[in-house]
Each structure stands twice: as C-alpha cells, then as structure tokens.
Scaffold this motif. Structure first.
Motif, mmCIF file in Angstrom:
data_model
loop_
_atom_site.group_PDB
_atom_site.id
_atom_site.type_symbol
_atom_site.label_atom_id
_atom_site.label_comp_id
_atom_site.label_asym_id
_atom_site.label_seq_id
_atom_site.Cartn_x
_atom_site.Cartn_y
_atom_site.Cartn_z
ATOM 1 N N GLU A 1 38.251 37.817 35.240
ATOM 2 C CA GLU A 1 38.290 39.427 34.677
ATOM 3 C C GLU A 1 37.127 39.924 35.560
ATOM 4 N N CYS A 2 36.019 39.338 35.792
ATOM 5 C CA CYS A 2 35.143 40.233 36.492
ATOM 6 C C CYS A 2 35.790 40.404 37.845
ATOM 7 N N ALA A 3 36.543 39.505 38.537
ATOM 8 C CA ALA A 3 36.953 39.933 39.798
ATOM 9 C C ALA A 3 37.812 41.046 39.775
ATOM 10 N N LYS A 4 38.537 41.496 38.782
ATOM 11 C CA LYS A 4 39.448 42.691 38.793
ATOM 12 C C LYS A 4 38.444 43.992 38.624
ATOM 13 N N GLN B 1 38.538 46.700 41.792
ATOM 14 C CA GLN B 1 38.877 48.039 41.542
ATOM 15 C C GLN B 1 37.501 49.067 41.595
ATOM 16 N N SER B 2 36.255 48.417 41.544
ATOM 17 C CA SER B 2 35.124 49.292 41.581
ATOM 18 C C SER B 2 34.740 49.414 43.080
ATOM 19 N N LYS C 1 39.268 33.894 42.541
ATOM 20 C CA LYS C 1 39.208 33.680 44.233
ATOM 21 C C LYS C 1 40.884 34.237 45.023
ATOM 22 N N ARG C 2 41.632 33.947 43.995
ATOM 23 C CA ARG C 2 42.955 34.418 44.624
ATOM 24 C C ARG C 2 42.991 35.778 44.910
ATOM 25 N N MET C 3 42.567 36.434 43.968
ATOM 26 C CA MET C 3 42.607 38.073 43.615
ATOM 27 C C MET C 3 41.623 38.531 45.004
ATOM 28 N N LEU C 4 40.298 38.001 44.956
ATOM 29 C CA LEU C 4 39.269 38.465 45.813
ATOM 30 C C LEU C 4 39.872 38.222 47.110
#
Ligand SMILES: Nc1ccn([C@H]2C[C@H](O)[C@@H](COP(=O)(O)O)O2)c(=O)n1
Length: 200
Positions: A135-138, A142-143, A165-168
């Motif tokens: 959730e924090c990765a999102k 986005q920021s 890690k996948r999203m980052l």
C-alpha cells in the motif's frame, strides 16, 4: 625551455608553501570530524520520528529528502487525526480483526508524504526504518518519490513486501539498505553542555 622550467619551479614553490606546516590550516580547518553523514542524519530523523509511534510492537518512521538535501516530509505510524490512540486498538492477532490495529493505523510512509512541507515530493528520496508495504509502495510511486533507503526488511518474505517490490521495480523506483557508520547516535539531554552547546 627556460620558461617551462621557470613555470614548473613557481608551481613547485607554491605547492610546498601550501603544504608547509604553518599553512596546514588550509588543509586542517579545525572542523569537527565525527559528524553524522547525510544518510545517517536523515535515517536518524526517521528513527527519531518513530519514537512518537504508540504502536507497542512496531515503531516506524520515514523521512523524505529532496535533491537539495532538504527534509520535505517526516512521518511515523499512527492513528488518523481525530481517532484517539487511547480508543482505537493497537492489538494484533485478535480473532476479531476489528480489534487489531491494521484497519486503522496510518503507515509512516503515507504520513511522511501527507505531512510534506513542499508543493510536491517528486524525485525525492525516502529514508524509512522498515521496507514499505504494497500500500505504501502505491503512495510512494504515485507521489513521484524515486528512491528508498531502508533499514529493516523483516517482512521480505510476506506478500505485501513481494508485491511492493514488484511495483517499485516496474515503476523504476530504486531502493537499497543502509548500514550507518555510527553504531549509536545518542540524544542524551543530560550529556549536552547547554552553556556551550557542545555534544562532543
Ligand atoms: N511499511 C510499513 C509497514 C508497517 N508500518 C506500521 C503499521 C503498523 O503500525 C506496524 C506494523 O505492525 P506489525 O505487524 O509489525 O506489528 O508498522 C508502517 O508504518 N510502514
């Protein structure tokens, strides 16, 4: 040829003059040597913020820094404004999930982003005690935050971290662990000579 030798001699004399003992002041300004590195300063700021957390088991802090090494956001894990720390639950493992903290607590990273003292946090670096969850990765992506420096990856085998890690990685946000040079960074108010403001 003579001119070349003359110039070389002048350079040699200058270099010797600068390096002479009485001119060592040019090299040794007398500055204090045992100061914190930038990374230590920013990570210690995140850890200090974590000391404000009321979570009995996990205190997390985050510190956002821009490319001018200015701190533009600091946060720690806590309940939303208006949701009293004394009324909302800090439990974990309760069969009734509504008695656990997870539905309610704001993560340190989210708070650091929302607490920003600048127009945005694009291209900034986040120093954070614990690796961001999915959730924090999102929020981070986005920021516009582009780098993450973290201390603990204790949840590395949990899906929330694997997904993070996948999203980052997909978003090109770089992350790496930090090992501070100082084993301890003490803030002992009783050890500071307030009349001279020396912490040495
Ligand atoms: N990236 C993270 C992960 C967790 N937190 C906070 C949220 C909770 O208050 C606590 C986790 O509790 P645990 O399951 O370790 O007992 O840490 C955060 O702020 N940022």
């Amino acid at each position: 040829m003579f001119n070349y030798l003359s110039q070389y001699f002048k350079l040699f004399v200058f270099q010797m003059a600068v390096l002479k003992p009485e001119n060592q002041s040019l090299k040794k300004s007398g500055k204090r040597e045992d100061y914190l590195s930038w990374d230590e300063y920013f990570m210690a700021t995140a850890i200090l913020a974590a000391k404000r957390s009321k979570d009995p088991s996990t205190q997390v802090g985050a510190c956002i820094v821009n490319d001018k090494k200015q701190i533009v956001g600091v946060g720690y894990n806590g309940m939303p404004r208006g949701c009293s720390d004394d009324e909302f639950p800090w439990g974990k493992g309760n069969a009734d999930e509504l008695k656990n903290k997870y539905y309610y607590v704001c993560h340190a990273e989210m708070n650091a982003i929302l607490n920003k003292n600048s127009a945005g946090v694009e291209n900034c670096r986040m120093y954070v005690a614990l690796f961001p969850c999915n959730e924090c990765a999102k929020f981070i992506i986005q920021s516009g935050i582009r780098e993450i420096v973290y201390m603990s990856d204790k949840d590395h085998d949990k899906n929330r971290t694997i997904a993070s890690k996948r999203m980052l990685d997909a978003a090109g946000v770089k992350y790496w662990p930090f090992t501070p040079q100082h084993k301890t960074i003490d803030i002992d108010f009783s050890k500071i000579d307030w009349n001279h403001m020396s912490q040495c």
